[in-house]
Write an enzyme that holds these catalytic residues in place. Structure first.
Site, PDB file in Angstrom:
ATOM      1  N   ASP A   1      -5.572  22.207   8.016  1.00 60.82           N
ATOM      2  CA  ASP A   1      -6.056  21.276   7.007  1.00 60.82           C
ATOM      3  C   ASP A   1      -6.661  22.016   5.821  1.00 60.82           C
ATOM      4  O   ASP A   1      -6.532  23.233   5.688  1.00 60.82           O
ATOM      5  CB  ASP A   1      -7.051  20.291   7.631  1.00 60.82           C
ATOM      6  CG  ASP A   1      -6.827  18.869   7.132  1.00 60.82           C
ATOM      7  OD1 ASP A   1      -6.667  18.704   5.905  1.00 60.82           O
ATOM      8  OD2 ASP A   1      -6.818  17.941   7.945  1.00 60.82           O
TER       9      ASP A   1
ATOM     10  N   GLU B   1      -1.240   0.688  -5.396  1.00 66.09           N
ATOM     11  CA  GLU B   1      -1.226   2.014  -6.007  1.00 66.09           C
ATOM     12  C   GLU B   1      -0.088   2.176  -7.012  1.00 66.09           C
ATOM     13  O   GLU B   1      -0.196   2.964  -7.963  1.00 66.09           O
ATOM     14  CB  GLU B   1      -1.116   3.095  -4.927  1.00 66.09           C
ATOM     15  CG  GLU B   1      -2.374   3.318  -4.109  1.00 66.09           C
ATOM     16  CD  GLU B   1      -2.546   2.305  -2.984  1.00 66.09           C
ATOM     17  OE1 GLU B   1      -3.584   2.348  -2.308  1.00 66.09           O
ATOM     18  OE2 GLU B   1      -1.623   1.473  -2.777  1.00 66.09           O
TER      19      GLU B   1
ATOM     20  N   ASN C   1       0.854  -1.191   0.000  1.00 65.77           N
ATOM     21  CA  ASN C   1       0.000   0.000   0.000  1.00 65.77           C
ATOM     22  C   ASN C   1       0.883   1.232   0.000  1.00 65.77           C
ATOM     23  O   ASN C   1       1.934   1.256   0.641  1.00 65.77           O
ATOM     24  CB  ASN C   1      -0.912   0.020   1.228  1.00 65.77           C
ATOM     25  CG  ASN C   1      -1.707   1.318   1.342  1.00 65.77           C
ATOM     26  OD1 ASN C   1      -1.358   2.196   2.121  1.00 65.77           O
ATOM     27  ND2 ASN C   1      -2.757   1.447   0.556  1.00 65.77           N
TER      28      ASN C   1
END
Length: 423
Positions: A245, A197, A134
């Site tokens: 964020d 990925e 991953n």
């Protein structure tokens, strides 16, 4: 990354003046939100900083060898047709040694930040049960010269760590910093937990992506500028945050897992990739890969969907615009419901006809202004689960979601035909 810099042909904004990694560097990045910026002279490190590799859709399209309006389709194609990796090399061209984060120009971006943050680091790990690799991007706060507190949301890496901790084991990882935009984008895609990925990235690269094999952990990673090797420690948590964020507001402080680093590999003439929190690069990398997810969900409901965009004004996370070729009345409302279900963080969605360019905010506003009748075309959903990043959400995480059907009625479509597009 170097191949992309050659390909982009864009003159970077190169800052030769000495700047500090604490606040000064980030201030320059904020002043140049769309530029490719290289900071050559950092007070705290000999390694230059590069930022803005992925801060426009045009740069991302160039990395994917497509046009801007084809980005979503290109990502969908790669997700559905991953290409196995066939080439793995060694760490030739790197200098290797004990991990020491003080050598890297890790930025502290805002005054209330919990500490310096690695913002463009991709964590590579293997499923403890299956061995599937991953790759996912995570923010990592420096808490020591060889330790990081890492924000891990409940997705694939979180599941891997749970499995390792159930066995009483640490989770081996590698962290890659500074790779080409297409590979970086692949690490943000939403694919099944048993998929890789890097195989999505390999499709972006037409099957020519070569990985390098780490020394101290069982991992292959892209030939990034900087590679770190270590472990996520079993059962260890530290306070992580505050961190700014997507919405340009501070996320909450949490107890998060801790990474212990052991080895570090740095390319000759390396550059450290820094993503400015709440900047366009941050928003596009996090939000753009959700567009294929929405696209596929909408396509199952209305097959004539044309494009999906998470808009920059909505932080590439909270607002979407969807264009369709309308076939029957009610298509717009069905699209609204499908989009809201596909991306639970979505707060407002606007559905438009195919003559509206969803990449142009003025076009979307035009559709709302000329084709929306408020009492018929606006769908309001109170008490829905929203995004933890939405400062307007209630303490229990709920919010009110709104869908706007800005498609023209089929029965009187001629009345809405745009003269500038038809004559």
């Amino acid at each position: 990354m170097r191949n992309f810099l050659d390909k982009i042909g864009e003159e970077a904004l190169v800052v030769e003046d000495e700047v500090s990694t604490s606040f000064e560097a980030a201030s320059i990045l904020r002043e140049h939100p769309r530029d490719l910026v290289i900071l050559k002279n950092l007070k705290e490190s000999d390694i230059p900083v590069i930022s803005g590799l992925c801060n426009t859709r045009e740069k991302i399209a160039l990395s994917l060898n497509c046009r801007v309006h084809e980005i979503t389709h290109r990502i969908v194609e790669a997700m559905e047709n991953p290409t196995p990796i066939s080439s793995v090399g060694g760490l030739d061209g790197y200098r290797s040694g004990r991990a020491d984060l003080s050598e890297l120009p890790i930025l502290r971006h805002y005054r209330r930040d919990g500490g310096p943050y690695i913002t463009a680091g991709v964590i590579f790990a293997r499923d403890p049960d299956t061995g599937v690799r991953n790759a996912s991007i995570h923010r990592m706060m420096v808490i020591g010269d060889d330790r990081l507190a890492v924000r891990i949301v409940p997705r694939h890496l979180y599941t891997y760590l749970q499995k390792a901790e159930e066995r009483g084991e640490d989770l081996e990882i590698a962290i890659a910093i500074g790779m080409d935009p297409a590979t970086l984008l692949a690490t943000t895609t939403s694919i099944p937990i048993d998929a890789d990925e890097m195989e999505v990235a390999n499709t972006f690269h037409e099957g020519e992506l070569e990985l390098v094999r780490c020394e101290g952990v069982d991992m292959e990673v892209p030939p990034a500028e900087i590679i770190l090797e270590g472990r996520i420690l079993c059962g260890v948590r530290e306070r992580e945050g505050p961190f700014v964020d997507l919405t340009d507001t501070y996320d909450v402080v949490r107890d998060e897992p801790v990474i212990s680093l052991e080895r570090m590999h740095i390319r000759k003439d390396a550059m450290y990739h820094a993503i400015l929190p709440a900047g366009f690069e941050h928003r596009l990398l996090q939000g753009l890969p959700q567009e294929p997810r929405i696209y596929r969900a909408v396509k199952n409901t209305v097959p004539t969907v044309r494009n999906v965009v998470l808009t920059e004004g909505g932080c590439c996370w909270l607002h979407a615009a969807v264009s369709i070729k309308k076939q029957t009345e009610g298509d717009g409302k069905n699209v609204i419901m499908a989009a809201l279900a596909a991306h639970p963080s979505l707060k407002h969605v606007v559905v438009v006809d195919e003559d509206i360019d969803v990449l142009d905010p003025e076009e979307i506003e035009y559709a709302i202004a000329t084709r929306v009748k408020g009492d018929d075309d606006i769908l309001i959903v109170p008490g829905a689960r929203g995004s933890s990043l939405d400062p307007a959400a209630l303490p229990d995480g709920t919010t009110t979601k709104v869908g706007v059907d800005a498609t023209a009625p089929l029965a009187s479509a001629e009345k809405f035909q745009r003269v500038s597009r038809s004559e």
